[in-house]
Design an enzyme around this catalytic site. Structure first.
Site, PDB file in Angstrom:
ATOM      1  N   CYS A   1       0.845  -1.193   0.000  1.00 45.67           N
ATOM      2  CA  CYS A   1       0.000   0.000   0.000  1.00 45.67           C
ATOM      3  C   CYS A   1       0.878   1.240   0.000  1.00 45.67           C
ATOM      4  O   CYS A   1       1.923   1.288   0.652  1.00 45.67           O
ATOM      5  CB  CYS A   1      -0.992  -0.007   1.155  1.00 45.67           C
ATOM      6  SG  CYS A   1      -0.385   0.613   2.709  1.00 45.67           S
ATOM      7  N   GLU A   2       0.434   2.213  -0.761  1.00 43.79           N
ATOM      8  CA  GLU A   2       1.265   3.405  -0.917  1.00 43.79           C
ATOM      9  C   GLU A   2       1.204   4.319   0.302  1.00 43.79           C
ATOM     10  O   GLU A   2       1.990   5.247   0.418  1.00 43.79           O
ATOM     11  CB  GLU A   2       0.862   4.186  -2.171  1.00 43.79           C
ATOM     12  CG  GLU A   2      -0.515   4.798  -2.136  1.00 43.79           C
ATOM     13  CD  GLU A   2      -0.870   5.457  -3.466  1.00 43.79           C
ATOM     14  OE1 GLU A   2      -0.231   5.156  -4.483  1.00 43.79           O
ATOM     15  OE2 GLU A   2      -1.806   6.265  -3.461  1.00 43.79           O
ATOM     16  N   HIS A   3       0.261   4.038   1.216  1.00 47.55           N
ATOM     17  CA  HIS A   3       0.143   4.903   2.394  1.00 47.55           C
ATOM     18  C   HIS A   3       1.129   4.516   3.484  1.00 47.55           C
ATOM     19  O   HIS A   3       1.679   5.380   4.162  1.00 47.55           O
ATOM     20  CB  HIS A   3      -1.280   4.839   2.964  1.00 47.55           C
ATOM     21  CG  HIS A   3      -2.311   5.219   1.965  1.00 47.55           C
ATOM     22  ND1 HIS A   3      -3.348   4.390   1.594  1.00 47.55           N
ATOM     23  CD2 HIS A   3      -2.452   6.337   1.225  1.00 47.55           C
ATOM     24  CE1 HIS A   3      -4.098   4.986   0.693  1.00 47.55           C
ATOM     25  NE2 HIS A   3      -3.574   6.164   0.440  1.00 47.55           N
ATOM     26  N   HIS A   4       1.311   3.208   3.694  1.00 47.28           N
ATOM     27  CA  HIS A   4       2.161   2.748   4.800  1.00 47.28           C
ATOM     28  C   HIS A   4       3.355   1.928   4.311  1.00 47.28           C
ATOM     29  O   HIS A   4       4.191   1.530   5.123  1.00 47.28           O
ATOM     30  CB  HIS A   4       1.340   1.885   5.769  1.00 47.28           C
ATOM     31  CG  HIS A   4       0.142   2.592   6.352  1.00 47.28           C
ATOM     32  ND1 HIS A   4      -1.114   2.499   5.795  1.00 47.28           N
ATOM     33  CD2 HIS A   4       0.022   3.416   7.421  1.00 47.28           C
ATOM     34  CE1 HIS A   4      -1.965   3.242   6.503  1.00 47.28           C
ATOM     35  NE2 HIS A   4      -1.308   3.800   7.488  1.00 47.28           N
TER      36      HIS A   4
ATOM     37  N   GLN B   1      -5.531  -0.631  -3.765  1.00 45.09           N
ATOM     38  CA  GLN B   1      -6.157  -1.771  -4.436  1.00 45.09           C
ATOM     39  C   GLN B   1      -7.086  -1.324  -5.566  1.00 45.09           C
ATOM     40  O   GLN B   1      -7.170  -1.995  -6.604  1.00 45.09           O
ATOM     41  CB  GLN B   1      -6.914  -2.598  -3.385  1.00 45.09           C
ATOM     42  CG  GLN B   1      -7.390  -3.935  -3.931  1.00 45.09           C
ATOM     43  CD  GLN B   1      -8.069  -4.767  -2.864  1.00 45.09           C
ATOM     44  OE1 GLN B   1      -7.620  -4.799  -1.723  1.00 45.09           O
ATOM     45  NE2 GLN B   1      -9.148  -5.431  -3.224  1.00 45.09           N
TER      46      GLN B   1
ATOM     47  N   HIS C   1      -5.024  -6.393   3.913  1.00 43.95           N
ATOM     48  CA  HIS C   1      -4.051  -5.301   4.008  1.00 43.95           C
ATOM     49  C   HIS C   1      -3.381  -5.364   5.377  1.00 43.95           C
ATOM     50  O   HIS C   1      -4.055  -5.228   6.405  1.00 43.95           O
ATOM     51  CB  HIS C   1      -4.753  -3.956   3.835  1.00 43.95           C
ATOM     52  CG  HIS C   1      -5.245  -3.716   2.441  1.00 43.95           C
ATOM     53  ND1 HIS C   1      -4.752  -2.706   1.637  1.00 43.95           N
ATOM     54  CD2 HIS C   1      -6.161  -4.378   1.700  1.00 43.95           C
ATOM     55  CE1 HIS C   1      -5.358  -2.752   0.460  1.00 43.95           C
ATOM     56  NE2 HIS C   1      -6.220  -3.749   0.474  1.00 43.95           N
TER      57      HIS C   1
ATOM     58  N   CYS D   1      -1.638  -3.217   6.768  1.00 51.23           N
ATOM     59  CA  CYS D   1      -1.760  -1.946   7.508  1.00 51.23           C
ATOM     60  C   CYS D   1      -3.064  -1.893   8.296  1.00 51.23           C
ATOM     61  O   CYS D   1      -3.191  -1.083   9.213  1.00 51.23           O
ATOM     62  CB  CYS D   1      -1.631  -0.742   6.571  1.00 51.23           C
ATOM     63  SG  CYS D   1      -2.970  -0.565   5.391  1.00 51.23           S
TER      64      CYS D   1
HETATM   65  N1  LIG Z   1      -8.854   2.958  -0.419  1.00 50.02           N
HETATM   66  C1  LIG Z   1      -7.744   2.360  -0.017  1.00 50.02           C
HETATM   67  N2  LIG Z   1      -7.236   2.674   1.179  1.00 50.02           N
HETATM   68  C2  LIG Z   1      -6.127   2.033   1.564  1.00 50.02           C
HETATM   69  C3  LIG Z   1      -5.489   1.044   0.812  1.00 50.02           C
HETATM   70  N3  LIG Z   1      -4.419   0.595   1.506  1.00 50.02           N
HETATM   71  C4  LIG Z   1      -4.409   1.287   2.664  1.00 50.02           C
HETATM   72  N4  LIG Z   1      -5.448   2.161   2.715  1.00 50.02           N
HETATM   73  C5  LIG Z   1      -5.919   3.123   3.720  1.00 50.02           C
HETATM   74  O1  LIG Z   1      -5.232   4.339   3.598  1.00 50.02           O
HETATM   75  C6  LIG Z   1      -5.728   5.134   4.652  1.00 50.02           C
HETATM   76  C7  LIG Z   1      -4.731   6.188   5.044  1.00 50.02           C
HETATM   77  O2  LIG Z   1      -5.399   6.955   6.011  1.00 50.02           O
HETATM   78  P1  LIG Z   1      -4.702   7.969   7.009  1.00 50.02           P
HETATM   79  O3  LIG Z   1      -5.729   8.402   8.000  1.00 50.02           O
HETATM   80  O4  LIG Z   1      -3.973   9.017   6.239  1.00 50.02           O
HETATM   81  O5  LIG Z   1      -3.566   7.054   7.681  1.00 50.02           O
HETATM   82  P2  LIG Z   1      -3.539   6.405   9.137  1.00 50.02           P
HETATM   83  O6  LIG Z   1      -3.636   7.466  10.168  1.00 50.02           O
HETATM   84  O7  LIG Z   1      -2.323   5.541   9.204  1.00 50.02           O
HETATM   85  O8  LIG Z   1      -4.878   5.547   9.134  1.00 50.02           O
HETATM   86  P3  LIG Z   1      -5.274   4.246   9.972  1.00 50.02           P
HETATM   87  O9  LIG Z   1      -4.849   3.052   9.159  1.00 50.02           O
HETATM   88  O10 LIG Z   1      -6.783   4.336  10.091  1.00 50.02           O
HETATM   89  O11 LIG Z   1      -4.578   4.289  11.281  1.00 50.02           O
HETATM   90  C8  LIG Z   1      -6.103   4.144   5.744  1.00 50.02           C
HETATM   91  O12 LIG Z   1      -7.502   4.252   5.943  1.00 50.02           O
HETATM   92  C9  LIG Z   1      -5.751   2.773   5.146  1.00 50.02           C
HETATM   93  O13 LIG Z   1      -6.625   1.737   5.559  1.00 50.02           O
HETATM   94  C10 LIG Z   1      -6.047   0.743  -0.447  1.00 50.02           C
HETATM   95  O14 LIG Z   1      -5.563  -0.103  -1.207  1.00 50.02           O
HETATM   96  N5  LIG Z   1      -7.178   1.404  -0.814  1.00 50.02           N
HETATM   97 ZN   LIG Z   2      -1.736   1.020   4.199  1.00 49.84          ZN
END
Ligand SMILES: Nc1nc2c(ncn2[C@@H]2O[C@H](COP(=O)(O)OP(=O)(O)OP(=O)(O)O)[C@@H](O)[C@H]2O)c(=O)[nH]1
Ligand SMILES: [Zn+2]
Length: 210
Positions: free
Chosen positions: A99-102, A140, A168, A170
């Site tokens: 995932c590009e977020h974590h 995804q 996921h 994360c």
């Molecule tokens: N739509 C989508 N979201 C994703 C995917 N992979 C990870 N995420 C989400 O990316 C979001 C990033 O949200 P943020 O609030 O910026 O990050 P965060 O504080 O680490 O969020 P939490 O995971 O809720 O603790 C999270 O809700 C993750 O679950 C994906 O493939 N698709």
């Molecule tokens: Zn993630």
């Protein structure tokens, strides 16, 4: 390709342009990881960790090598004229992405179908393009759409269907900590807009036929 570059794949079919897996880039990324280990309170010089920055750098390069692959080129390398107009389904394709977020893994299965319109494609090329897009930093939803669009725009079939189901990490090992939740995404074109065709695809991917 210079001799500092290792193959990520045992084949070189012309659609893989690998220039990331080279020692200069590994060393630069590894330097950062050495620093990160220190920031985490570890001793990067202790025996077990001495080679870890380099290992992590190589692992990350592998996990993102999809940037160096041309997915449309993969399809174009094995398209054959064929008078077959029924649905072709490749299901249960293993997916490993990040995932590009974590930058944590998400993994599961992709199910891909198309309805030929004069051309079929070599079957192995479908999982190859899934990998080409999965081995990048992704969400995804985009992964699902990119696979659909690549097949639609390159093979120009009568329709494409993609369903992906993933866990996921994360959401499992941090954050909300839901160990069993699975995310399903889907993308369709052409004939798959019709309820009957889409239902047939969904039946085939859920049926236990083998
Ligand atoms: N739509 C989508 N979201 C994703 C995917 N992979 C990870 N995420 C989400 O990316 C979001 C990033 O949200 P943020 O609030 O910026 O990050 P965060 O504080 O680490 O969020 P939490 O995971 O809720 O603790 C999270 O809700 C993750 O679950 C994906 O493939 N698709
Ligand atoms: Zn993630």
């Amino acid at each position: 390709m210079d001799n500092h570059t290792n193959h990520l794949d045992d084949e070189d079919n012309g659609y893989i342009k690998i220039d990331r897996y080279n020692e200069g880039k590994i060393a630069a990324v590894a330097d950062h990881y050495k620093d990160i280990l220190g920031q985490l309170g570890e001793n990067p010089e202790r025996e077990g960790l001495i080679k870890t920055p380099e290992r992590v750098a190589k692992a990350l390069q592998y996990l993102t090598h999809g940037y160096d692959v041309d997915p449309a080129g993969i399809l174009r390398s094995a398209m054959f004229k064929e008078d077959y107009s029924q649905m072709v389904v490749v299901k249960d394709i293993e997916v490993f992405s990040m995932c590009e977020h974590h930058m944590l893994p998400f993994f599961g299965k992709a199910h891909v179908a198309y309805i030929p319109n004069g051309h079929i494609v070599g079957l192995s090329k479908i999982p190859r393009i899934v990998d080409a897009f999965a081995r990048r930093l992704q969400v995804q939803e985009r992964l699902t759409n990119e696979i659909r669009d690549c097949i639609q725009d390159t093979l120009m079939p009568a329709g494409v269907a993609v369903v992906i189901e993933c866990k996921h990490l994360c959401m499992a090992m941090r954050g909300i900590q839901k160990q069993n939740s699975v995310t399903t995404t889907s993308a369709f074109t052409g004939e798959f807009a019709k309820d009957k065709t889409r239902a047939e695809f969904l039946r085939l991917i859920t049926a236990n036929l083998h």
